[in-house]
Scaffold this motif. Structure first.
Motif, mmCIF file in Angstrom:
data_model
loop_
_atom_site.group_PDB
_atom_site.id
_atom_site.type_symbol
_atom_site.label_atom_id
_atom_site.label_comp_id
_atom_site.label_asym_id
_atom_site.label_seq_id
_atom_site.Cartn_x
_atom_site.Cartn_y
_atom_site.Cartn_z
ATOM 1 N N GLN A 49 0.827 -1.203 0.000
ATOM 2 C CA GLN A 49 0.000 0.000 0.000
ATOM 3 C C GLN A 49 0.863 1.255 0.000
ATOM 4 O O GLN A 49 0.569 2.223 -0.707
ATOM 5 C CB GLN A 49 -0.925 -0.001 1.206
ATOM 6 N N VAL B 113 0.874 4.234 -2.825
ATOM 7 C CA VAL B 113 0.674 5.641 -2.465
ATOM 8 C C VAL B 113 1.846 6.486 -2.962
ATOM 9 O O VAL B 113 1.662 7.586 -3.504
ATOM 10 C CB VAL B 113 0.509 5.781 -0.934
ATOM 11 N N THR B 114 3.053 5.965 -2.797
ATOM 12 C CA THR B 114 4.244 6.678 -3.268
ATOM 13 C C THR B 114 4.193 6.896 -4.771
ATOM 14 O O THR B 114 4.503 7.983 -5.271
ATOM 15 C CB THR B 114 5.511 5.889 -2.893
#
Length: 306
Positions: free
Chosen positions: A2, A6-7
């Motif tokens: 996750q 997100v990065t």
């Protein structure tokens, strides 16, 4: 996983900004000027900074060499495939380079940081330099071949300052010449600035893409090689290498990342269908996000525990 997704989303926000800027400012937004800034002014900072961050050990030297050899071999195999199925020399060049040069900096380093922590970032940084070295040697040669003669394409390699900055950095590192601590921050600023601007350029080129004029055969051949053939075939080689588990995982993940945004810069610089290159980068980025759980499972199950 996750955290990695997100990065990736935050990183590609810069591409969204580039897309918006091109739509908003139209011809006042000059991609060619920013390309020259990245290639001639900022990427030398990235090369020098990356190669002088830490003393070279056997593993830190051998890892980028192994990466360079793998993508170079696959590049020439892809070129041979392109000569069979593609008529346009520019399409053949795009297949040779775009199918192997990965986004090891913008995506690879944050991914390694999210998965392995700081322990793997140094290895990822070295692979970034190996990737840049490939792009500014074989990449420049192949992209030039669409518009220049064989001789001109060869000498185009030595016209770019990245090669000289890399050689200078290796000289400094090998002879352990001191670099003032006050110089580290400006070097890092130049390196990161180049990464950000090339993402903005990527978004700007996406704004001008005409999907109806996209060479679908080239698109699927290049994304297939980059997304499936290169990382999964290399897995059988990586497990046999005399490297630490961390280095092996970093090598595999960096081979799996999507196509390098810097491909768009070089394709634009040498007039080698940058819009076609940009759509390949976009397609491979989407596929990478979908297949990331598979890559992480393969890395965890077969390469190294993390």
């Amino acid at each position: 996983m996750q955290a990695a997704l997100v990065t990736m989303g935050i990183i590609y926000l810069f591409a969204v900004l580039g897309f918006w800027a091109k739509r908003r400012f139209k011809e006042r937004f000059h991609e060619a000027t920013l390309t020259l800034v990245v290639v001639y002014l900022l990427h030398p900072f990235l090369a020098f900074w990356g190669l002088t961050r830490q003393s070279l050990s056997y593993e830190s030297f051998s890892l980028p060499v192994i990466y360079f050899v793998i993508i170079t071999v696959v590049s020439f195999l892809s070129l041979g495939l392109g000569k069979i199925y593609l008529q346009d020399p520019k399409d053949q060049s795009i297949l040779a380079v775009n199918s192997v040069a990965g986004n090891v900096a913008n995506i690879g380093i944050p991914l390694v940081l999210a998965v392995l922590g700081e322990e793997g970032v140094y290895h990822a940084s070295l692979l970034t330099i190996a990737n840049i070295f490939y792009l500014y040697t074989f990449g420049v040669f192949f992209y030039s071949r669409g518009s220049f003669s064989l001789k001109e394409s060869f000498f185009n390699i030595f016209k770019l300052p990245v090669i000289w900055a890399s050689m200078a950095a290796i000289f400094v590192n090998y002879f352990e010449l001191p670099i003032p601590s006050s110089a580290q921050a400006p070097l890092q600023m130049g390196a990161y600035a180049g990464l950000v601007i090339q993402l903005i350029l990527f978004g700007a080129y996406l704004c001008r893409i005409d999907f109806q004029q996209t060479n679908q055969q080239l698109l699927w051949m290049s994304t297939g090689i980059k997304t499936f053939v290169l990382p999964l075939a290399s897995c059988f080689i990586i497990v046999l290498l005399p490297l630490s588990p961390v280095a092996k995982v970093v090598l595999f993940l960096e081979l799996a990342v999507p196509m390098a945004v810097n491909n768009v810069n070089l394709a634009s610089l040498y007039d080698c269908k940058p819009k076609q290159v940009a759509i390949g980068v976009l397609a491979s980025s989407v596929l990478f996000a979908v297949l990331l759980p598979l890559y992480l499972w393969v890395a965890h199950r077969y390469i190294g525990d993390f």
